[in-house]
Design a protein around this motif. Structure first.
Motif, PDB file in Angstrom:
ATOM      1  N   PRO A  87       0.900  -1.218  -0.137  1.00 19.48           N
ATOM      2  CA  PRO A  87      -0.012  -0.105   0.055  1.00 19.48           C
ATOM      3  C   PRO A  87       0.862   1.143   0.011  1.00 19.48           C
ATOM      4  CG  PRO A  87      -0.002  -1.105   2.246  1.00 19.48           C
ATOM      5  CD  PRO A  87       0.655  -1.706   1.175  1.00 19.48           C
ATOM      6  N   ARG A  88       0.310   1.950  -0.737  1.00 13.55           N
ATOM      7  CA  ARG A  88       0.967   3.414  -0.769  1.00 13.55           C
ATOM      8  C   ARG A  88       1.032   4.229   0.661  1.00 13.55           C
ATOM      9  NH1 ARG A  88       2.579   6.433  -5.079  1.00 13.55           N
ATOM     10  NH2 ARG A  88       1.426   5.201  -6.443  1.00 13.55           N
ATOM     11  N   PRO A  89       2.160   4.618   0.950  1.00 13.28           N
ATOM     12  CA  PRO A  89       2.266   5.479   2.408  1.00 13.28           C
ATOM     13  C   PRO A  89       1.189   6.377   2.467  1.00 13.28           C
ATOM     14  CG  PRO A  89       4.288   5.940   1.181  1.00 13.28           C
ATOM     15  CD  PRO A  89       3.520   4.555   0.404  1.00 13.28           C
ATOM     16  N   SER A  90       0.749   6.525   3.387  1.00 14.52           N
ATOM     17  CA  SER A  90      -0.387   7.635   4.026  1.00 14.52           C
ATOM     18  C   SER A  90       0.306   8.745   4.843  1.00 14.52           C
ATOM     19  CB  SER A  90      -1.652   7.162   4.209  1.00 14.52           C
ATOM     20  OG  SER A  90      -2.617   8.083   4.488  1.00 14.52           O
ATOM     21  N   LEU A  91       0.308  10.023   4.717  1.00 14.17           N
ATOM     22  CA  LEU A  91       0.687  10.989   5.622  1.00 14.17           C
ATOM     23  C   LEU A  91      -0.424  10.986   6.869  1.00 14.17           C
ATOM     24  CD1 LEU A  91       2.607  13.346   6.458  1.00 14.17           C
ATOM     25  CD2 LEU A  91       1.361  14.677   5.033  1.00 14.17           C
ATOM     26  N   ARG A  92      -1.424  11.047   6.437  1.00  8.84           N
ATOM     27  CA  ARG A  92      -2.702  11.232   7.603  1.00  8.84           C
ATOM     28  C   ARG A  92      -2.375   9.816   8.420  1.00  8.84           C
ATOM     29  NH1 ARG A  92      -8.684  11.527   5.662  1.00  8.84           N
ATOM     30  NH2 ARG A  92      -7.716  13.482   4.822  1.00  8.84           N
ATOM     31  N   ARG A  93      -2.451   8.559   7.862  1.00  6.84           N
ATOM     32  CA  ARG A  93      -2.283   7.525   8.692  1.00  6.84           C
ATOM     33  C   ARG A  93      -0.973   7.427   9.361  1.00  6.84           C
ATOM     34  NH1 ARG A  93      -3.428   4.008   4.809  1.00  6.84           N
ATOM     35  NH2 ARG A  93      -1.076   3.611   4.124  1.00  6.84           N
ATOM     36  N   ARG A  94       0.141   7.882   8.840  1.00 10.23           N
ATOM     37  CA  ARG A  94       1.264   7.890   9.626  1.00 10.23           C
ATOM     38  C   ARG A  94       1.198   8.986  10.787  1.00 10.23           C
ATOM     39  NH1 ARG A  94       6.784   6.986   8.921  1.00 10.23           N
ATOM     40  NH2 ARG A  94       8.154   8.268   9.971  1.00 10.23           N
ATOM     41  N   PHE A 121      -9.538  14.350  11.077  1.00  8.71           N
ATOM     42  CA  PHE A 121     -10.198  15.541  10.439  1.00  8.71           C
ATOM     43  C   PHE A 121      -9.509  16.423  10.233  1.00  8.71           C
ATOM     44  CE2 PHE A 121     -13.000  19.283  10.618  1.00  8.71           C
ATOM     45  CZ  PHE A 121     -13.944  19.024   9.255  1.00  8.71           C
ATOM     46  N   GLY A 122      -8.785  17.024  11.250  1.00 13.19           N
ATOM     47  CA  GLY A 122      -8.081  18.248  11.077  1.00 13.19           C
ATOM     48  C   GLY A 122      -6.773  18.047  10.127  1.00 13.19           C
ATOM     49  N   VAL A 123      -6.157  16.788  10.066  1.00 13.06           N
ATOM     50  CA  VAL A 123      -5.118  16.525   8.888  1.00 13.06           C
ATOM     51  C   VAL A 123      -5.625  16.713   7.627  1.00 13.06           C
ATOM     52  CG1 VAL A 123      -3.359  14.628   8.248  1.00 13.06           C
ATOM     53  CG2 VAL A 123      -3.544  15.377  10.751  1.00 13.06           C
ATOM     54  N   GLY A 124      -6.895  16.089   7.579  1.00 13.70           N
ATOM     55  CA  GLY A 124      -7.323  15.925   6.158  1.00 13.70           C
ATOM     56  C   GLY A 124      -7.824  17.559   5.578  1.00 13.70           C
ATOM     57  N   GLY A 163      -5.973  20.238   6.913  1.00 16.64           N
ATOM     58  CA  GLY A 163      -4.811  20.845   6.822  1.00 16.64           C
ATOM     59  C   GLY A 163      -4.212  20.427   5.599  1.00 16.64           C
ATOM     60  N   LEU A 164      -4.345  19.296   5.080  1.00 15.85           N
ATOM     61  CA  LEU A 164      -3.664  18.758   3.791  1.00 15.85           C
ATOM     62  C   LEU A 164      -4.288  19.478   2.513  1.00 15.85           C
ATOM     63  CD1 LEU A 164      -2.857  15.147   4.524  1.00 15.85           C
ATOM     64  CD2 LEU A 164      -1.213  16.987   4.620  1.00 15.85           C
ATOM     65  N   ARG A 165      -5.471  20.114   2.557  1.00 19.65           N
ATOM     66  CA  ARG A 165      -5.954  20.579   1.439  1.00 19.65           C
ATOM     67  C   ARG A 165      -5.265  21.947   1.139  1.00 19.65           C
ATOM     68  NH1 ARG A 165     -12.489  20.462   2.585  1.00 19.65           N
ATOM     69  NH2 ARG A 165     -12.687  18.282   2.628  1.00 19.65           N
ATOM     70  N   VAL A 166      -4.325  22.481   1.998  1.00 18.02           N
ATOM     71  CA  VAL A 166      -3.532  23.997   1.401  1.00 18.02           C
ATOM     72  C   VAL A 166      -2.553  23.491   0.388  1.00 18.02           C
ATOM     73  CG1 VAL A 166      -3.711  24.637   3.745  1.00 18.02           C
ATOM     74  CG2 VAL A 166      -1.845  23.159   3.340  1.00 18.02           C
ATOM     75  N   LEU A 167      -2.186  21.755   0.305  1.00 22.53           N
ATOM     76  CA  LEU A 167      -1.455  21.779  -0.953  1.00 22.53           C
ATOM     77  C   LEU A 167      -2.178  21.593  -2.129  1.00 22.53           C
ATOM     78  CD1 LEU A 167       0.334  18.533   0.787  1.00 22.53           C
ATOM     79  CD2 LEU A 167       1.164  20.961   0.733  1.00 22.53           C
ATOM     80  N   GLU A 168      -3.579  21.510  -2.230  1.00 22.12           N
ATOM     81  CA  GLU A 168      -4.236  21.578  -3.585  1.00 22.12           C
ATOM     82  C   GLU A 168      -3.878  22.601  -4.529  1.00 22.12           C
ATOM     83  OE1 GLU A 168      -8.332  21.454  -2.393  1.00 22.12           O
ATOM     84  OE2 GLU A 168      -8.216  19.439  -1.560  1.00 22.12           O
ATOM     85  N   PRO A 169      -3.683  23.743  -3.956  1.00 24.51           N
ATOM     86  CA  PRO A 169      -3.088  24.788  -5.225  1.00 24.51           C
ATOM     87  C   PRO A 169      -1.964  24.602  -5.747  1.00 24.51           C
ATOM     88  CG  PRO A 169      -4.249  25.975  -3.136  1.00 24.51           C
ATOM     89  CD  PRO A 169      -4.088  24.625  -2.701  1.00 24.51           C
ATOM     90  N   LEU A 170      -1.005  24.060  -4.729  1.00 24.65           N
ATOM     91  CA  LEU A 170       0.295  23.654  -5.293  1.00 24.65           C
ATOM     92  C   LEU A 170       0.199  22.423  -6.384  1.00 24.65           C
ATOM     93  CD1 LEU A 170       3.280  23.976  -5.435  1.00 24.65           C
ATOM     94  CD2 LEU A 170       3.379  22.409  -3.451  1.00 24.65           C
ATOM     95  N   THR A 171      -0.562  21.468  -6.101  1.00 26.13           N
ATOM     96  CA  THR A 171      -0.680  20.424  -6.841  1.00 26.13           C
ATOM     97  C   THR A 171      -1.387  20.820  -8.173  1.00 26.13           C
ATOM     98  OG1 THR A 171      -1.069  19.101  -5.067  1.00 26.13           O
ATOM     99  CG2 THR A 171      -1.916  17.817  -6.829  1.00 26.13           C
ATOM    100  N   ALA A 172      -2.285  21.512  -8.086  1.00 29.20           N
ATOM    101  CA  ALA A 172      -2.993  22.385  -9.213  1.00 29.20           C
ATOM    102  C   ALA A 172      -1.975  22.829 -10.323  1.00 29.20           C
ATOM    103  CB  ALA A 172      -4.178  23.229  -8.913  1.00 29.20           C
ATOM    104  N   ARG A 173      -1.192  23.788  -9.831  1.00 31.22           N
ATOM    105  CA  ARG A 173      -0.190  24.316 -10.428  1.00 31.22           C
ATOM    106  C   ARG A 173       0.717  23.467 -11.278  1.00 31.22           C
ATOM    107  NH1 ARG A 173       0.277  28.034  -6.040  1.00 31.22           N
ATOM    108  NH2 ARG A 173       2.334  27.307  -5.525  1.00 31.22           N
ATOM    109  N   LEU A 174       1.270  22.384 -10.298  1.00 30.84           N
ATOM    110  CA  LEU A 174       1.969  21.394 -11.103  1.00 30.84           C
ATOM    111  C   LEU A 174       1.284  20.633 -12.174  1.00 30.84           C
ATOM    112  CD1 LEU A 174       3.993  20.155  -7.884  1.00 30.84           C
ATOM    113  CD2 LEU A 174       4.779  21.655  -9.884  1.00 30.84           C
ATOM    114  N   ALA A 175       0.027  20.257 -11.872  1.00 27.10           N
ATOM    115  CA  ALA A 175      -0.572  19.402 -12.950  1.00 27.10           C
ATOM    116  C   ALA A 175      -0.995  20.318 -14.137  1.00 27.10           C
ATOM    117  CB  ALA A 175      -1.950  19.079 -12.347  1.00 27.10           C
ATOM    118  N   ALA A 176      -1.084  21.927 -13.988  1.00 26.89           N
ATOM    119  CA  ALA A 176      -1.544  22.517 -15.043  1.00 26.89           C
ATOM    120  C   ALA A 176      -0.093  22.810 -16.038  1.00 26.89           C
ATOM    121  CB  ALA A 176      -1.987  24.026 -14.637  1.00 26.89           C
TER     122      ALA A 176
END
Length: 481
Positions: free
Chosen positions: A9-16, A187-190, A192-205
């Motif tokens: 399984p792929r490592p999960s930051l939230r699970r860790r 819930f908070g980690v989930g 909190g990790l949403r702040v990475l979505e703009p960076l992910t979107a910029r890289l995907a674009a």
């Protein structure tokens, strides 16, 4: 038929993060349970000890006029028989008549309390059962001069049971609290990790863009990652720029000899006279050599301009051995070219930290440049020495025509050749030397020799000098930005 390997399984930051919190919280829960049990047991002992003193005092008041053969009063019997499990014990002893009443032979305290003093507490055992007892001494009312010792004891069962009840209630509440905390963390980690979505979107674009990704909206915790990615992008930009530059340089430098080759081949095919064909083949041979040398120079320049990576090639070298060996390999070529090539070295060792192959290219280009532009009949001398500051200097001198003084700063530029020099060359020799010198934190200087000639000197820093990042790498970064 073998089954396909299962993928982990792929490592999960939230699970860790949850596991990192769960283990310490589990340990804290166990420690807190032990502490809670200790506190609850202490509290239970304190309450039961107080009740034990009061029961002993009440019993003493009821048996103060007891004589041998007398029965206990109904009040005293009710006090003693309230425990149907048989976990309470008592005894009434007369100093003159011995045991007057009791339901067991209770051991007496080691130190008898004074008459009418507050009951004393002590630990004892009866039939291998641990007991907590209280004892007090009172004066007998019916017989002057006599005293009664009233002892009252109970087992530790009720104390431990009460402590376990308190522990159970505390553990249930704390376990529920930990579950709530972990749920909030999940819930908070989930969120909190949403702040990475703009960076992910910029890289995907992005498609082929390699500009930096670090921006104001990147969280501070992942800035080391984004900076590492930006550094990787920077190296890729440098490599791509180097690749594009090599292609442009190759197209620029090889266009002329390839065009000449094509013309002379057409001339040889069109001519039937042997002397004309032989002349065309001689020109073809010269152009082929020129193209081969230009290609070799371009490759050497590309290697020298490549980012300086720590590949373990740099090691301790002695220029007093490396330089004479390299000069000796060029002696036969110098004789054929009609050049007097010599070496002058100061005695002793001249150690530096460097790459032997790169330093060999550096010295080869210095000698080749001097022999090519000084011309037939010239004298070229390779010298090795040092300065008072501990630096080691390698120089190549010739007695050729030299160059105008105002052109000295431009000699290390790519494809630069002094006007009026008819010798064929690519103009890359000193540019290669400059880049190799920068990668070794060395300094390249060009100067004129009286009455005529040119000296090119490379000075290496002392071994104990600090080694900052190569300025050549910084120049390459600036050029490709």
């Amino acid at each position: 038929m073998t089954s396909p390997p299962t993928r982990s399984p792929r490592p999960s930051l939230r699970r860790r993060l949850l596991l990192l919190l769960l283990v310490p919280m589990g340990v804290l829960l166990v420690l807190d349970a032990l502490l809670s049990y200790g506190v609850a047991l202490t509290y239970s002992n304190r309450v039961h000890d107080q009740d034990l003193r009061e029961d002993t005092q009440s019993l003493a008041m009821m048996v103060g006029n007891l004589q041998p053969g007398d029965e206990l009063s109904p009040q005293a019997r009710f006090l003693l028989e309230y425990d149907p499990d048989g976990r309470s014990y008592f005894s009434v002893r007369s100093r003159l008549h011995g045991l007057l009443a009791g339901n067991g032979t209770l051991p007496q305290p080691t130190q008898m309390p004074p008459i009418d003093a507050r009951p004393i507490l002590y630990d004892t055992r009866l039939a291998k059962r641990p007991l907590r007892a209280a004892a007090m001494q009172i004066e007998a009312t019916r017989e002057p001069g006599d005293s009664l010792v009233v002892s009252f004891a109970e087992t530790l069962h009720d104390r431990h049971e009460q402590a376990r009840d308190i522990l159970l209630m505390a553990t249930v509440m704390q376990t529920l609290l930990i579950v709530c905390v972990l749920s909030v963390v999940w819930f908070g980690v989930g969120r909190g990790l949403r702040v990475l979505e703009p960076l992910t979107a910029r890289l995907a674009a992005r498609s082929h863009e390699l500009s930096p990704i670090d921006a104001a909206d990147v969280p501070a915790e992942i800035q080391p990652l984004t900076r590492t990615i930006d550094a990787l992008f920077g190296r890729l930009r440098n490599m791509l720029a180097l690749h594009d530059r090599f292609i442009a340089d190759a197209a620029h430098q090889l266009r002329t000899p390839l065009t000449g080759l094509s013309l002379h081949v057409e001339h040889a095919l069109a001519e039937s006279r042997p002397e004309a064909v032989n002349e065309a083949l001689q020109h073809i041979q010269q152009l082929t050599r020129r193209a081969a040398r230009t290609s070799a120079q371009l490759l050497a320049l590309t290697r020298a301009q490549a980012p300086s990576l720590d590949t373990g090639e740099s090691r301790l070298l002695d220029l007093a051995r490396l330089v004479p060996d390299t000069v000796a390999q060029r002696v036969h070529e110098a004789i054929r070219a009609g050049v007097d090539l010599g070496y002058e070295g100061a005695p002793g060792t001249w150690p530096i930290i460097g790459d032997a192959a790169s330093l060999g290219d550096l010295l080869d280009n210095l000698i080749d440049n001097a022999m090519r532009y000084a011309g037939r009949g010239s004298v070229v001398t390779v010298k090795l020495g040092g300065h008072a500051d501990g630096s080691c200097c390698l120089s190549v001198e010739d007695n050729g025509p030299g160059v105008p003084a105002e052109l000295l700063p431009r000699l290390s530029e790519r494809f630069f050749r002094a006007a009026g020099n008819n010798e064929e060359g690519s103009g890359l020799g000193l540019a290669i030397v400059q880049r190799i010198a920068e990668r070794h934190q060395a300094r390249l200087t060009c100067s004129l020799i009286a009455p005529h000639g040119l000296r090119v000197e490379v000075c290496f820093p002392p071994l104990d000098a600090p080694r900052p990042p190569s300025s050549g790498d910084q120049d390459r970064h600036d050029d490709s930005a």
